[in-house]
Design a protein around this motif. Structure first.
Motif, PDB file in Angstrom:
ATOM      1  N   ARG A  35      35.133  39.093  39.635  1.00  0.00           N
ATOM      2  CA  ARG A  35      35.249  38.250  38.719  1.00  0.00           C
ATOM      3  C   ARG A  35      36.557  37.989  37.305  1.00  0.00           C
ATOM      4  O   ARG A  35      36.144  39.636  36.805  1.00  0.00           O
ATOM      5  CB  ARG A  35      34.454  37.395  38.080  1.00  0.00           C
ATOM      6  N   ASP A  54      31.712  27.171  45.560  1.00  0.00           N
ATOM      7  CA  ASP A  54      29.926  27.392  45.947  1.00  0.00           C
ATOM      8  C   ASP A  54      29.508  28.747  46.010  1.00  0.00           C
ATOM      9  O   ASP A  54      30.285  29.229  46.430  1.00  0.00           O
ATOM     10  CB  ASP A  54      29.258  26.375  46.777  1.00  0.00           C
ATOM     11  N   LYS A  66      28.662  28.940  42.918  1.00  0.00           N
ATOM     12  CA  LYS A  66      29.112  29.372  41.787  1.00  0.00           C
ATOM     13  C   LYS A  66      30.480  29.236  41.604  1.00  0.00           C
ATOM     14  O   LYS A  66      31.262  30.405  41.793  1.00  0.00           O
ATOM     15  CB  LYS A  66      28.183  30.203  41.093  1.00  0.00           C
TER      16      LYS A  66
END
Length: 123
Positions: free
Chosen positions: A43, A79, A81
């Motif tokens: 990320r 989804d 997160k």
């Protein structure tokens, strides 16, 4: 003085592979981003940890260039997160070998590079 062959005028024409290189002047972070993605998707916030010297704006620009060049993929997750992950594409993975060779060269010549920079005086 030794005789040198002139450089070909089309050495860097539009179809030259060097024009496709992800390592451009002005994007000094591309190699570091690739190394960060070596072990799998990350990320943006994860990339920011080792790349803390890079502003978020510049890191975003670098990631977009790498994505445009086909070296990095961007996946949006909703989804469980919400967020975005970046990963190396197969083409991006093919850069790991040359990148490792460049890093090994720099490590081998580290002292010489530092000496040269210390001795350099700008005109």
């Amino acid at each position: 003085m030794t005789h040198r062959h002139p450089l070909p005028p089309d050495m860097f024409d539009e179809l030259c592979p060097s024009s496709l290189s992800p390592f451009r002047f002005g994007d000094k972070w591309a190699g570091l981003v690739i190394r960060c993605l070596e072990d799998g998707p990350r990320r943006f916030s994860e990339l920011r940890v080792p790349l803390h010297r890079v502003t978020p704006k510049v890191l975003t620009q670098s990631l977009r260039r790498l994505e445009r060049d086909g070296l990095v993929s961007r996946t949006v997750h909703a989804d469980p997160k919400p967020g975005v992950e970046y990963a190396l594409t197969p083409l991006g993975r093919s850069m790991l070998g040359p990148l490792e060779a460049a890093c090994a060269w720099a490590a081998e010549h580290w002292d010489e590079l530092l000496d040269a920079r210390e001795q350099y005086t700008a005109p």
